[in-house]
Design an enzyme around this catalytic site. Structure first.
Site, PDB file in Angstrom:
ATOM      1  N   GLU A 363       0.829  -1.209   0.000  1.00 24.15           N
ATOM      2  CA  GLU A 363       0.000   0.000   0.000  1.00 24.15           C
ATOM      3  C   GLU A 363       0.866   1.263   0.000  1.00 24.15           C
ATOM      4  OE1 GLU A 363      -2.885  -0.239  -0.745  1.00 24.15           O
ATOM      5  OE2 GLU A 363      -3.879  -1.938   0.171  1.00 24.15           O
ATOM      6  N   GLY A 364       2.001   1.179  -0.671  1.00 23.30           N
ATOM      7  CA  GLY A 364       2.952   2.287  -0.714  1.00 23.30           C
ATOM      8  C   GLY A 364       3.989   2.109   0.378  1.00 23.30           C
TER       9      GLY A 364
END
Length: 380
Positions: A363-364
Site C-alpha cells: 500500500e505504498g
C-alpha cells in the site's frame, strides 16, 4: 487482553463483540496450521461475509453495514490480532469494491455491488506490475479497444487473493501518459487470464499473493469503471482508505505481540521474580505499549477526518507510516522478551515479526508515505 475501545454507538460496541467472538471461533483455531503450511482458509470468507464483516463501510442501500470508518478499522484490528493475513485480505477486498461504489454507474452497481459487499464474491486489487510498484503511472498492461469491449495484454504482480478472488479491479493502459490508464472489473473466469505460482513469502502465507497474465483477454465494454483515462484518479482515491486499512491491521498485529509478551513476562521467572518486575524488561514493555497506543490514535484520527468529510490523505499516510513501523518494532521486541524461545516456532512471536515486515512495504512503501506527507506539507 481485549482493548477498551471508545465506540460511538451501542450498535458499534455490539459489532466489536461479534467480531471478537467470530475471530476467536473461526480464525484463532486455524491460523497456526494455515500459516505454517501455506493453506488457504476455505470457508473463512463466507463466514465473515455472512456476519456482515466484509461490507461495513458501505451504505445500506448497496447491502453494506453503513458503519463509520473508525468502527470498520477497529473491526479490522480485531481480526488482525487473531490472523493478520485474513485481515489484510479483508482490507484488500474492501479496497477492491471502492472503485465500483465511487465511480461505477447505477446499472453496474445494481448488477455487481450487492454480491461484492455481501461476500458472495471476493475481490482483489490489481494495480502493481513487476516494474511498476510505487510508480503506478509506469504500468504497461494494455487494454486495446475493440468491437464490444477491450483486449487486455500484459502482466500484473503482487495480487493479494490472486487466483482465489472472484473479481479483479484491474488498472490497464488505454492511452499514453498518466491520463492514459483506465479501470476495469474483471471476472475470475475471463478467458486468457491466468495466474502464477503463489509467492513464497516470509509471512502472511495463508493468503496467496500471485502474478497475473492477460493473454489477449476480452473484457466487455460494460466492465469499464469510470471513464477512459480516469484510472489513476480512481486508484489513488481508494489508496488512502487502503492505507488506513493496513494501519489498522498493523496495529492489531502489534497489539497481539504486546499481549503475548506481557503474558509471558508475568509467568517467566529470572533471579527469583517474574521478569516483568525487572525494570529493564518493564521499560521495554512500556515502550511497546506506547507504540501500539500511538499507532491506534493516528489511524483513528485519520478515520474520523474521513468520516467528517475532511481531507485526510496526509493523515492516512502518517497512520500507515506510524502503525507499520510500530508493528515492526513491537513484534521484534516481543521476540526479545521471549528470549531464545522467541526465535523458535514453538511460540508465535517469530511469525508476528515476519508478518510485520511487509506492512512497511505494501500500500505504498513507508518511504513513499514520507514523500506523500512532505508534499502535503508543501502544498498547505
Amino acid at each position: 487482553m481485549p482493548v477498551d475501545r471508545m465506540l460511538p454507538t451501542e450498535e458499534s460496541r455490539d459489532l466489536i463483540e461479534l467480531t471478537r467472538d467470530i475471530a476467536d471461533k473461526v480464525l484463532e483455531p486455524r491460523v497456526v496450521d494455515s500459516e505454517k503450511t501455506g493453506t488457504f482458509p476455505e470457508g473463512v470468507f463466507p463466514a465473515l461475509g455472512a456476519a456482515g464483516l466484509l461490507s461495513l463501510p458501505y451504505p445500506e442501500e448497496f447491502g453494506g453495514g453503513a458503519q463509520p470508518y473508525e468502527v470498520y478499522l477497529q473491526v479490522l484490528e480485531e481480526l488482525a490480532s487473531r490472523w493478520a493475513a485474513v485481515a489484510v485480505a479483508v482490507s484488500v477486498h474492501s479496497l477492491s469494491c471502492h472503485p465500483l461504489y465511487a465511480f461505477g454507474t447505477e446499472e453496474q452497481q445494481g448488477r455487481w455491488l450487492g454480491d461484492m459487499l455481501s461476500g458472495e464474491t471476493i475481490g482483489a486489487y490489481s494495480l502493481s506490475e513487476p516494474h511498476a510498484g510505487s510508480d503506478a503511472a509506469a504500468l504497461r498492461c494494455r487494454a486495446t479497444k475493440v468491437d464490444g469491449g477491450y483486449r487486455i495484454t500484459g502482466s500484473k504482480a503482487w495480487i493479494t487473493n490472486g487466483g482465489r478472488a472472484d473479481f479483479y479491479t484491474l488498472f490497464a493502459r488505454t492511452g499514453e501518459g498518466s491520463k492514459g490508464i483506465s479501470c476495469f472489473l474483471v471476472p475470475k473466469d475471463t478467458e486468457g487470464l491466468s495466474f502464477g505460482k503463489p509467492e513464497e513469502k516470509m509471512g502472511l502465507r495463508g493468503i496467496p499473493t500471485t502474478t497475473a497474465a492477460y493473454d489477449d483477454a476480452f473484457i466487455p465494454a460494460d466492465r469499464l469503471v469510470g471513464a477512459e483515462g480516469q484510472g489513476l484518479t480512481i486508484a489513488f482515491s481508494a489508496l488512502d482508505s487502503g492505507r488506513l486499512g493496513i494501519a489498522a491491521v498493523a496495529t492489531g498485529l502489534a497489539q497481539r505481540a504486546l499481549d503475548d509478551a506481557v503474558a509471558y513476562a508475568k509467568e517467566r521467572e529470572a533471579f527469583g521474580r517474574n521478569i516483568i518486575d525487572h525494570q529493564g524488561l518493564g521499560f521495554l514493555l512500556a515502550d511497546m505499549a506506547a507504540a501500539v497506543d500511538s499507532a491506534r490514535a493516528t489511524y483513528l484520527d485519520a478515520a474520523r477526518r474521513r468520516d467528517a468529510g475532511l481531507p485526510y490523505s496526509r493523515q492516512a499516510s502518517v497512520a500507515k507510516l506510524i502503525a507499520t513501523d510500530a508493528a515492526m518494532k513491537v513484534t521484534t521486541d516481543a521476540v526479545q522478551v521471549f528470549g531464545g524461545y522467541g526465535y523458535t516456532q514453538d511460540f508465535p512471536v517469530e511469525r508476528y515479526m515476519r508478518e510485520a515486515k511487509v506492512m512497511q512495504i505494501f500500500e505504498g512503501t513507508n518511504q513513499i508515505q514520507r514523500l506523500v506527507i512532505a508534499r502535503g506539507l508543501a502544498a498547505s
